[in-house]
Design a protein around this motif. Structure first.
Motif, PDB file in Angstrom:
ATOM      1  N   SER C 227     -33.190 -15.557  20.236  1.00  0.00           N
ATOM      2  CA  SER C 227     -34.082 -16.447  20.975  1.00  0.00           C
ATOM      3  C   SER C 227     -33.592 -17.874  20.795  1.00  0.00           C
ATOM      4  O   SER C 227     -33.162 -18.246  19.703  1.00  0.00           O
ATOM      5  CB  SER C 227     -35.520 -16.343  20.457  1.00  0.00           C
ATOM      6  N   ALA C 228     -33.636 -18.638  21.869  1.00  0.00           N
ATOM      7  CA  ALA C 228     -33.203 -20.037  21.773  1.00  0.00           C
ATOM      8  C   ALA C 228     -33.739 -20.777  22.985  1.00  0.00           C
ATOM      9  O   ALA C 228     -34.541 -20.233  23.753  1.00  0.00           O
ATOM     10  CB  ALA C 228     -31.678 -20.111  21.727  1.00  0.00           C
ATOM     11  N   GLY C 229     -33.284 -22.000  23.178  1.00  0.00           N
ATOM     12  CA  GLY C 229     -33.701 -22.790  24.330  1.00  0.00           C
ATOM     13  C   GLY C 229     -32.911 -22.391  25.553  1.00  0.00           C
ATOM     14  O   GLY C 229     -32.166 -21.411  25.528  1.00  0.00           O
ATOM     15  N   LYS C 230     -33.034 -23.201  26.634  1.00  0.00           N
ATOM     16  CA  LYS C 230     -32.423 -22.810  27.909  1.00  0.00           C
ATOM     17  C   LYS C 230     -30.900 -22.766  27.848  1.00  0.00           C
ATOM     18  O   LYS C 230     -30.253 -22.105  28.658  1.00  0.00           O
ATOM     19  CB  LYS C 230     -32.893 -23.735  29.020  1.00  0.00           C
ATOM     20  N   GLU C 231     -30.324 -23.459  26.852  1.00  0.00           N
ATOM     21  CA  GLU C 231     -28.860 -23.478  26.738  1.00  0.00           C
ATOM     22  C   GLU C 231     -28.295 -22.058  26.526  1.00  0.00           C
ATOM     23  O   GLU C 231     -27.171 -21.765  26.902  1.00  0.00           O
ATOM     24  CB  GLU C 231     -28.397 -24.421  25.623  1.00  0.00           C
ATOM     25  N   LEU C 232     -29.121 -21.195  25.940  1.00  0.00           N
ATOM     26  CA  LEU C 232     -28.660 -19.820  25.693  1.00  0.00           C
ATOM     27  C   LEU C 232     -28.300 -19.117  27.013  1.00  0.00           C
ATOM     28  O   LEU C 232     -27.349 -18.338  27.080  1.00  0.00           O
ATOM     29  CB  LEU C 232     -29.749 -19.027  24.943  1.00  0.00           C
ATOM     30  N   ALA C 233     -29.041 -19.443  28.032  1.00  0.00           N
ATOM     31  CA  ALA C 233     -28.775 -18.826  29.331  1.00  0.00           C
ATOM     32  C   ALA C 233     -27.378 -19.165  29.828  1.00  0.00           C
ATOM     33  O   ALA C 233     -26.658 -18.310  30.329  1.00  0.00           O
ATOM     34  CB  ALA C 233     -29.827 -19.276  30.346  1.00  0.00           C
ATOM     35  N   TYR C 234     -26.976 -20.442  29.640  1.00  0.00           N
ATOM     36  CA  TYR C 234     -25.644 -20.865  30.088  1.00  0.00           C
ATOM     37  C   TYR C 234     -24.562 -20.163  29.268  1.00  0.00           C
ATOM     38  O   TYR C 234     -23.527 -19.765  29.776  1.00  0.00           O
ATOM     39  CB  TYR C 234     -25.498 -22.388  29.968  1.00  0.00           C
ATOM     40  N   LEU C 236     -24.807 -17.260  27.891  1.00  0.00           N
ATOM     41  CA  LEU C 236     -24.709 -15.869  28.337  1.00  0.00           C
ATOM     42  C   LEU C 236     -23.922 -15.766  29.644  1.00  0.00           C
ATOM     43  O   LEU C 236     -23.122 -14.858  29.833  1.00  0.00           O
ATOM     44  CB  LEU C 236     -26.113 -15.274  28.541  1.00  0.00           C
ATOM     45  N   GLU C 237     -24.156 -16.721  30.526  1.00  0.00           N
ATOM     46  CA  GLU C 237     -23.462 -16.718  31.812  1.00  0.00           C
ATOM     47  C   GLU C 237     -21.951 -16.837  31.583  1.00  0.00           C
ATOM     48  O   GLU C 237     -21.162 -16.151  32.217  1.00  0.00           O
ATOM     49  CB  GLU C 237     -23.972 -17.898  32.653  1.00  0.00           C
ATOM     50  N   ALA C 238     -21.596 -17.683  30.644  1.00  0.00           N
ATOM     51  CA  ALA C 238     -20.180 -17.937  30.377  1.00  0.00           C
ATOM     52  C   ALA C 238     -19.537 -16.792  29.604  1.00  0.00           C
ATOM     53  O   ALA C 238     -18.413 -16.380  29.893  1.00  0.00           O
ATOM     54  CB  ALA C 238     -20.025 -19.252  29.608  1.00  0.00           C
ATOM     55  N   LYS C 239     -20.224 -16.259  28.624  1.00  0.00           N
ATOM     56  CA  LYS C 239     -19.592 -15.313  27.698  1.00  0.00           C
ATOM     57  C   LYS C 239     -19.991 -13.849  27.926  1.00  0.00           C
ATOM     58  O   LYS C 239     -19.438 -12.947  27.275  1.00  0.00           O
ATOM     59  CB  LYS C 239     -19.936 -15.705  26.245  1.00  0.00           C
ATOM     60  N   GLY C 240     -20.988 -13.617  28.805  1.00  0.00           N
ATOM     61  CA  GLY C 240     -21.425 -12.225  28.997  1.00  0.00           C
ATOM     62  C   GLY C 240     -22.294 -11.759  27.832  1.00  0.00           C
ATOM     63  O   GLY C 240     -22.692 -12.569  26.977  1.00  0.00           O
ATOM     64  N   TYR C 241     -22.562 -10.450  27.816  1.00  0.00           N
ATOM     65  CA  TYR C 241     -23.481  -9.914  26.809  1.00  0.00           C
ATOM     66  C   TYR C 241     -22.760  -9.266  25.632  1.00  0.00           C
ATOM     67  O   TYR C 241     -23.366  -8.897  24.647  1.00  0.00           O
ATOM     68  CB  TYR C 241     -24.424  -8.891  27.449  1.00  0.00           C
ATOM     69  N   ASP C 242     -21.448  -9.111  25.754  1.00  0.00           N
ATOM     70  CA  ASP C 242     -20.745  -8.335  24.727  1.00  0.00           C
ATOM     71  C   ASP C 242     -20.886  -8.931  23.328  1.00  0.00           C
ATOM     72  O   ASP C 242     -21.073  -8.206  22.349  1.00  0.00           O
ATOM     73  CB  ASP C 242     -19.268  -8.186  25.097  1.00  0.00           C
ATOM     74  N   TRP C 243     -20.805 -10.259  23.224  1.00  0.00           N
ATOM     75  CA  TRP C 243     -20.904 -10.872  21.888  1.00  0.00           C
ATOM     76  C   TRP C 243     -22.274 -10.645  21.270  1.00  0.00           C
ATOM     77  O   TRP C 243     -22.419 -10.492  20.064  1.00  0.00           O
ATOM     78  CB  TRP C 243     -20.558 -12.370  21.947  1.00  0.00           C
TER      79      TRP C 243
END
Lengths: 455, 481, 250
Positions: C227-234, C236-243
């Motif tokens: 859980s985090a702020g809105k920056e987490l969404a960016y 995820l967009e950049a790195k995908g879900y694998d990490w």
């Protein structure tokens, strides 16, 4: 041979049987003969079906039993070699050719090709004596419950026919062609009984062709029972091409187990009075049945397809497609039933019946029926009766195609929706050719073996 | 307020002591049926000789017939000798107030929004505010008489308009047509007669009147409607509340004759007592309804909402005799608990360019069985006949059955006939979607069922449609877990 | 407003949610992201009261009351709105009749008189503008013959009509083109007040450019793993879900 002239109705058939009981039982095992009495009793009570029988509402069989005919309770060897008459020119269809004559397995069959080990392809009477462990298990197990007088007449009086057994895990690649011939010096009532048993995970296809070799008056009462074990695939393709004086009453009972597939197609090209009873019971989950048929009738031909599919357990699927093209004074009948039993959830069952009338005097009677006793199902039926699509006709003519040719194209396209369902390409092409020639009026009834016909 | 409403308002607000004191005709003849009974019925009704002959002919036919068994129904044997065939007008148990009426019945009335006074009438409460059927009748009669419309009880018609009755009786449903029609023809008690003269459009829906008029006509009613050239009438038959009728057997006959360019719309909401949840009791409803489109360009349209009766056997039909004539059948049949319905229509195309439309919506719930049975027949001379049939079934629960038995008989190549049937259920997802918007399951089901039946309900006159919608919801109560 | 503690849910005996914890306060927008099959839609449906899912453990309170005890319609009337991922078609039931029933059920629940037909139609006209939905759609049967985008707009229209306290948008962006996405997001933002809250369930970050979340949660394998702020969404967009999957596996 017994002289049986002058009897005209059901009662006389019963009398014939009781007077010659020993001859009827002769050569058959106890389990076959034991079934005769109960069936005879049922036949006696119901009589030859007339229009007062709801299942024969549009096909009165009493008049066709009014003619004189012979009943032959023993195999009679033919004076001519039937193999000389039938030569197949389609390489893919000539691997296995089995001849039956007047309901009996032909005594001099010699074109039955090599089958994988364990496959039995023989006379039913012979098999009943030689392999009772297989035959008794299935003989009259699927037809016995029927109330149809013609089915019961068959159980009471039939003695022979084809027995075909495919053991577990065996696939027979080439279609097996059965030539079912009516050929006698006298008018004849033939009673034929067939049994097909497919073991687990097996596969086979039978092409069954009904013919008449001369112009005598024939009634063929032919009954097939078919048991398909889990994971098997069985194709049964019936091609009917008898002359206009012939009566063809065919019953087909199929018992389809888990994950098995039945694919059947009944193509009626010619015949006087034709009645096809098809009863399919889906008794194992994920069983599937395709039950299709095409009728092309003209002159005074009368063709009645009576279909019933039981979804006895959940998760089965079935599909019916029947089409009729009717010309002159012909009559077409379709009665198709889907019965979804209580708790047979997730059933998917579809039925379609389309009919075209070409003449002022042709008639079509259709009775599509749904009996649904489970709620989580997808079932539908549709039926249409109409003339040839005038808009399509005009469209073709506007592109410069002559009216006659345009009509043929439209009719062929209509018919081909049924034929295109046949999964055996060589058979499909053969039938498409026959249907096209039939539509062009180039295929007469009883040109010997239609599948052998040289162009 | 429409004229019709005014009349009703007037009638219902007036104080009139009618009650159930009119036991003038409490005489009941002995149970059983024979030729003497038919004669007695005819004599008691002071009928002319030709009427007696009609009855006797029907009775003799009936003797030779057997009760039909082709329907998808399980009916225990009916002892026709244990029924009393003349008990005019039937006396209901007299209750002194609504408090004595079955509370479940009152609940149903309230849900249907039936006015209190009418509730009392329907429940058979002997209070002084019972609708004054006499004054309603006369007020209507004046309005209708101005236009030459005849609308009266069948008995009156036999006496007052014998020529008309004689001319048309048995035209659509002959005395020996079928087992139940023959029985009705022999012993029918009363019913309605309606004649619309040439060129007249009946100015009102003939509904409320009939509801009051027919409340006590009994087991064997008979209706005859004749619409002369260029006339129009919309006729509503219905018992809009569940009559707790103790009669087991109803065998009614309705005949309609439509002459040139005439149009008759006949709407029914049938809600006879369906029996209890265990399948005890309830009405056996065997009805023969048939219309003849005799004239060119004539039209007969049947609309029915069937929610009641333990057993329904009913096939309102059209004989399309005139060229360019038109038949329609719209049906919603709902069965719940142990009810059984085998209902549908027959469209017989005889004239040229005849058209018919069939829309049937079956709804099965509980352990009921609901069947559509229909015939579309195109005769040789019926050039350019058209039919479209749509038969849908909705299953609610896994213990009920929905069945479809259409028959199509075509002897003319210019016909275009299409039949379609589908089966569906209310999906849990649809109910959840409604739940999520705050609508409770019961209401959601009612909404979805009414949506499913909408095409038919839309054909009903407005006031009837509202009642029918409520009936559908009420009839399904308790059918969804 | 909404408190979810150790929520476990199963369908056909298979556990999908394996201990969800979440706290939503009035005025907040929470985004729940995660790869396919992580349990996002299950969470949305469990909160709305879908009976196919069985809650095997845990508790959920909404406005101080036990949500899990409430029937689906009561949850709706108390203010929970689910914008469905796949809105179902209900043939023959008109949108007008459907919405009128729903709105009046809500009003009855809140002790208000039912709306008269004219008032209701006026309300519809007003709300239709929010999602630029045409009268042609509202004159049809519920969702019948609607395109994917029309169905989603229709969901937001219903949300506008019912004015929920907590809106759960389940993959509302799926199947939307960019214009429809903007209209839907505008609708949601217009309806935003300091008193109500929104949970946006989505696979992609795309929608979050229009509906800006206060918190982003990553749901994976039935649990909130990050859980985090809105920056987490960016991120995820950049790195995908694998990490995330790797982190969760550790």
């Amino acid at each position: 041979m017994i002289e049986t002239k002058q009897y005209t109705a059901g009662e006389e058939l019963v009398n014939l049987f009781t007077a010659n009981r020993e001859m009827y039982n002769e050569g058959c095992p106890v389990f076959m003969n034991g079934a005769r009495e109960a069936a005879l009793e049922k036949f006696y009570k119901a009589g030859i079906p007339s229009k007062s029988n709801e299942d024969y509402k549009y096909t009165d069989l009493r008049p066709v039993f009014q003619n004189d005919f012979e009943v032959v309770p023993r195999y009679v060897e033919q004076s001519v070699d039937l193999h000389e008459i039938f030569k197949c020119d389609v390489p893919q269809l000539n691997s296995h050719i089995i001849l039956l004559i007047n309901g009996w397995y032909y005594g001099r069959n010699r074109r039955v090709g090599e089958f994988p080990e364990g496959v039995i392809c023989s006379s039913l009477q012979h098999a009943a004596n030689e392999h009772p462990e297989i035959v008794e298990k299935h003989y009259n197990k699927y037809a016995a419950a029927s109330a149809d007088p013609m089915v019961n007449l068959n159980t009471a009086m039939a003695k022979d026919g084809l027995f075909f057994y495919v053991p577990d895990n065996v696939t027979i690649e080439a279609p097996v062609q059965v030539i079912n011939i009516m050929y006698s010096k006298e008018n004849t009532l033939a009673l034929q009984r067939n049994l097909f048993v497919l073991g687990k995970n097996s596969e086979a296809r039978i092409v069954f062709c009904d013919h008449t070799l001369n112009e005598n008056y024939y009634i063929l009462n032919n009954l097939s029972e078919c048991h398909i074990e889990p994971d098997s695939r069985f194709g049964f393709f019936s091609v009917q091409n008898q002359h206009n004086g012939a009566v063809n009453i065919t019953s087909f009972f199929a018992n389809v187990e888990k994950n098995a597939l039945l694919d059947t197609n009944t193509v009626t090209l010619n015949g006087g009075v034709v009645r096809n009873n098809i009863k399919v019971q889906l008794v194992g989950e994920h069983a599937h049945a395709n039950v299709n048929g095409l009728t092309l009738a003209d002159e005074k031909q009368h063709v009645d397809n009576f279909i019933s599919i039981d979804h006895a357990v959940p998760n089965c699927t079935s599909s019916q497609l029947f089409k009729n093209i009717l010309d002159d004074h012909s009559k077409g009948v379709f009665s198709g039933q889907i019965h979804v039993f209580r708790d047979a959830q997730k059933t998917e069952a579809f039925q379609q019946n389309n009919n075209v009338l070409l003449s002022e005097t042709a008639e079509m009677f259709t009775k599509p029926r749904l009996i649904i006793d489970a709620d989580d199902v997808r079932c539908s039926h549709g039926a249409t009766v109409g003339r040839i699509d005038e808009d399509a006709l005009f469209y073709l003519r506007a592109r410069g195609i002559g009216e006659k040719e345009a009509r043929l194209m439209i009719m062929f396209a209509f018919a081909d929706q049924v034929l295109s369902q046949i999964a055996v390409p060589v058979l499909r092409e053969r039938l498409e050719d026959l249907v096209e020639r039939r539509l062009r009026g180039e295929l007469g009834p009883c040109q010997h073996c239609t599948l052998n016909n040289k162009k | 307020m429409t004229e019709q409403d005014k009349i009703l308002e007037k009638a219902t607000s007036e104080d009139y002591k009618f009650g159930f004191t009119s036991d003038i005709e409490t005489d009941i003849i002995d149970k059983g049926l024979n030729e003497d009974v038919v004669r007695i019925i005819s004599a008691k009704k002071e009928e002319p000789e030709w009427m007696l002959e009609f009855r006797l002919k029907a009775y003799r036919n009936w003797l030779k017939m057997e009760m039909p068994n082709w329907a998808y129904l399980k009916i225990p044997p009916i002892d026709y000798q244990s029924i009393s065939y003349y008990a005019a007008p039937k006396k209901k148990p007299q209750l002194s107030s609504l408090d004595e009426v079955d509370p479940e019945l009152i609940e149903t009335f309230n849900k249907l929004g039936i006015p209190l006074e009418e509730q009392k009438h329907l429940a058979g409460v002997a209070v002084d505010a019972v609708i004054d059927s006499v004054s309603v009748k006369t007020t209507f009669k004046e309005t209708l008489a101005e236009r030459g419309i005849i609308f009266c009880s069948f008995s009156d018609a036999v006496k007052e308009y014998p020529d008309l009755v004689k001319k048309y009786l048995g035209n659509a449903v002959p005395a020996g047509d079928n087992y139940f029609a023959a029985l009705n023809s022999a012993v029918f008690s009363d019913g309605s007669f309606c004649y619309i003269p040439k060129g007249v459009r009946c100015p009102m829906e003939l509904s409320t009147y009939f509801r009051i008029n027919s409340a006590n006509t009994g087991q064997f009613e008979r209706t005859l409607i004749v619409a002369d050239d260029d006339s129009y009438v919309s006729y509503l038959e219905g018992c809009t509340a569940p009559m707790r009728d103790e009669n087991q057997l109803h065998a009614a006959v309705v005949e309609i004759i439509a002459m040139e360019r005439a149009e008759v719309k006949y709407s029914t909401v049938q809600n006879w007592y369906p029996g209890n949840k265990e399948g005890k009791g309830g009405i056996y409803n065997f009805v023969t309804k048939r219309g003849i489109c005799r004239g060119d360009h004539s039209k007969i349209s049947w609309t029915q909402v069937e929610t009641g009766s333990a057993v329904t056997w009913k096939y309102p039909s059209c004989v399309l005799l005139g060229d360019n004539s038109h038949g329609e059948f719209f049906s919603v049949a709902l069965t719940n608990n142990h009810q059984q319905a085998d209902t549908g229509t027959k469209m017989i195309h005889i004239g040229k360019n005849t058209r018919s439309l069939i829309v049937s919506k079956g709804i099965s719930a509980g352990v009921s069985n609901n069947s559509y049975r229909g015939l579309v027949k195109v005769s040789k001379r019926a050039e350019n006949a058209r039919n479209f049939s749509q038969c849908d079934s909705l299953l609610m629960g896994d213990k009920c059955g929905a069945h479809t038995f259409p028959y199509i008989e075509c002897a003319n190549k210019t016909a275009i006939l299409e039949h379609e049937a589908t089966t569906s259920k209310i999906s849990e997802d649809q109910v959840f979607y409604c739940n999520q918007r705050g609508i409770k399951t019961e209401d959601a089901i009612g909404m979805i069922v009414n949506g499913y039946a909408k095409e038919v309900l839309n054909k009903l006159p407005m006031e009837f449609a509202v009642e029918a919608q409520k009936l559908l919801a009420i009839s399904l109560e308790g059918s969804v877990g | 407003m909404l408190t979810i503690k150790n929520l476990h849910a199963t369908i056909d005996g298979k556990e999908i949610l394996k201990g969800i914890n979440l706290e939503v306060k009035p005025g907040e927008i929470h985004a729940i992201m995660g790869p396919n099959g992580s349990g996002k839609s299950t969470l949305a449906n469990v909160l709305a009261g879908h009976e196919s899912f069985e809650v095997s453990e845990g508790e959920v309170t909404f406005l101080g009351e036990n949500l899990l005890e409430q029937a689906a319609e009561d949850r709706a009337r108390n203010g929970i709105f689910l914008s469905f991922q796949y809105p179902i078609e209900i043939p023959g039931v008109s949108m007008v009749n459907f919405m009128k029933t729903a709105v009046n059920e809500h009003r009855k629940h809140n002790g208000l008189e039912p709306l008269k037909a004219s008032q209701f139609l006026r309300l519809m006209e007003e709300k239709k503008k929010i999602v630029e939905i045409s009268s042609q759609l509202t004159n049809r049967s519920v969702n019948e013959g609607f395109s994917g985008g029309e169905k989603k707009r229709n969901e937001i229209f219903q949300m506008a009509m019912l004015e929920p306290k907590l809106a759960i948008l389940d993959e509302t962006d799926s199947g939307l083109d960019i214009d429809a996405l903007r209209i839907v997001a505008n609708g949601v933002n217009t309806l935003k007040t300091p008193e109500n809250a929104t949970i946006v369930v989505t696979h992609y970050q795309r929608l979050l450019e229009y509906i800006v979340p206060d918190y982003v949660h990553v749901l994976y394998n039935g649990r909130i793993v990050k859980s985090a702020g809105k920056e987490l969404a960016y991120e995820l967009e950049a790195k995908g879900y694998d990490w995330i999957k790797e982190e969760a596996a550790e």
